[in-house]
Design an enzyme around this catalytic site. Structure first.
Site, short mmCIF file in Angstrom:
data_model
loop_
_atom_site.label_atom_id
_atom_site.label_comp_id
_atom_site.label_asym_id
_atom_site.label_seq_id
_atom_site.Cartn_x
_atom_site.Cartn_y
_atom_site.Cartn_z
CG ASP A 271 -2.05 0.96 1.15
OD1 ASP A 271 -2.37 1.41 0.03
OD2 ASP A 271 -2.62 1.29 2.20
CB THR B 130 -12.42 -7.80 -6.70
OG1 THR B 130 -12.58 -7.73 -5.26
CG2 THR B 130 -11.96 -9.21 -7.06
CG ASN C 297 -7.11 -2.15 -6.55
OD1 ASN C 297 -6.16 -2.90 -6.35
ND2 ASN C 297 -7.53 -1.31 -5.61
CD1 TRP C 298 -11.82 -5.11 -10.98
CD2 TRP C 298 -10.90 -4.35 -12.86
NE1 TRP C 298 -11.13 -6.15 -11.56
CE2 TRP C 298 -10.56 -5.73 -12.72
CE3 TRP C 298 -10.43 -3.65 -13.99
CZ2 TRP C 298 -9.77 -6.39 -13.65
CZ3 TRP C 298 -9.65 -4.32 -14.92
CH2 TRP C 298 -9.32 -5.67 -14.75
NE ARG D 151 -3.36 -1.33 4.11
CZ ARG D 151 -4.56 -1.38 3.56
NH1 ARG D 151 -5.42 -2.32 3.91
NH2 ARG D 151 -4.91 -0.49 2.65
NE ARG E 214 -8.46 0.56 4.43
CZ ARG E 214 -7.89 1.75 4.56
NH1 ARG E 214 -7.70 2.26 5.75
NH2 ARG E 214 -7.52 2.44 3.49
#
Length: 251
Positions: free
Chosen positions: A24, A70, A72-73, A195, A201
């Site tokens: 990220d 899924t 990120n589209w 992360r 999260r």
């Protein structure tokens, strides 16, 4: 997190077998430098090469990287198109080094929805490294944890309706066998999730598999996540007492 910036010594006998990383902060890294977001994604993909080698040499057996979700589209078309081109460029350029490192590539996700060139690059990477016996570099590409569980549930229900699966026999192993990580066998569940960028999260990532994973949230944006930061994250993991719902015998 990681107030001590020194590089700690690790216990080679307690290296996490499976490390998963939510990569990220690429966009924020670029914005901080007054660059377009795609510059951050390019820098992030370059860093995948660095961290893959570091993880392999550390003794990690599976490195799962959340490359594209899924969700990120929903990003602008230009950014999505660039992100879809990155695996093609990555595998074309990095393949000789992956083979030299004895790294085996696997890709999981809803791959049928990817552009043809992206699918072809992923399939070629898997085929070209299939004989490698070292660390598995497992890309989660167009992956969503909830969708994975829905698909697994649908497949289990279909088998039960067809009479090939006794509903009373369904257990955790049944579910695990229908998940995208089933190819990883005993290594399917991450020991450690990292992360980057300071966000805390899961973002729909490996929801079943991370039931007992240790979580480390690193403040560095992904392009700034160095092998030294990876080492500190693993040292943090090694300092913890994993009880898996039980108690310490000395408690």
């Amino acid at each position: 997190m990681f107030a001590d910036k020194s590089t700690p010594a690790l216990d080679p006998a307690r290296i996490p077998a499976h490390v998963a990383i939510i990569m990220d902060g690429n966009g924020r890294w670029a914005k901080k430098r007054f660059l377009p977001r795609i510059a951050g994604h390019k820098a992030g993909m370059e860093n995948v090469k660095v961290i893959t080698k570091a993880a392999s040499r550390m003794g990690i057996k599976v490195l799962t990287l959340y490359a594209f979700s899924t969700e990120n589209w929903k990003r602008p078309d230009a950014e999505v198109n660039y992100l879809m081109s990155l695996p093609v460029d990555f595998f074309n350029v990095f393949m000789p080094e992956l083979i030299a490192e004895n790294v085996r590539v696997q890709v999981m996700g809803e791959l049928a929805a990817l552009p043809a060139k992206t699918r072809q690059a992923a399939a070629a990477a898997e085929a070209d490294t299939a004989q490698n016996t070292g660390m598995i570099l497992n890309f989660a590409l167009n992956y969503g944890g909830r969708d994975e569980l829905i698909e697994a549930t649908r497949a289990i229900a279909t088998e039960a309706a067809a009479g090939t699966l006794d509903p009373t026999a369904i257990d955790g192993d049944t579910v695990a066998a229908h998940l995208m990580t089933n190819r990883l066998g005993a290594l399917a569940d991450p020991d450690l999730l990292i992360r980057t960028s300071g966000e805390e999260r899961l973002s729909n990532f490996l929801l079943w598999q991370m039931a007992y994973s240790e979580l480390v949230f690193a403040p560095e944006y992904w392009p700034d996540f160095t092998p030294s930061v990876l080492t500190r994250a693993v040292a943090d993991y090694q300092a913890r007492d994993r009880r898996f719902g039980g108690i310490d015998a000395n408690s």
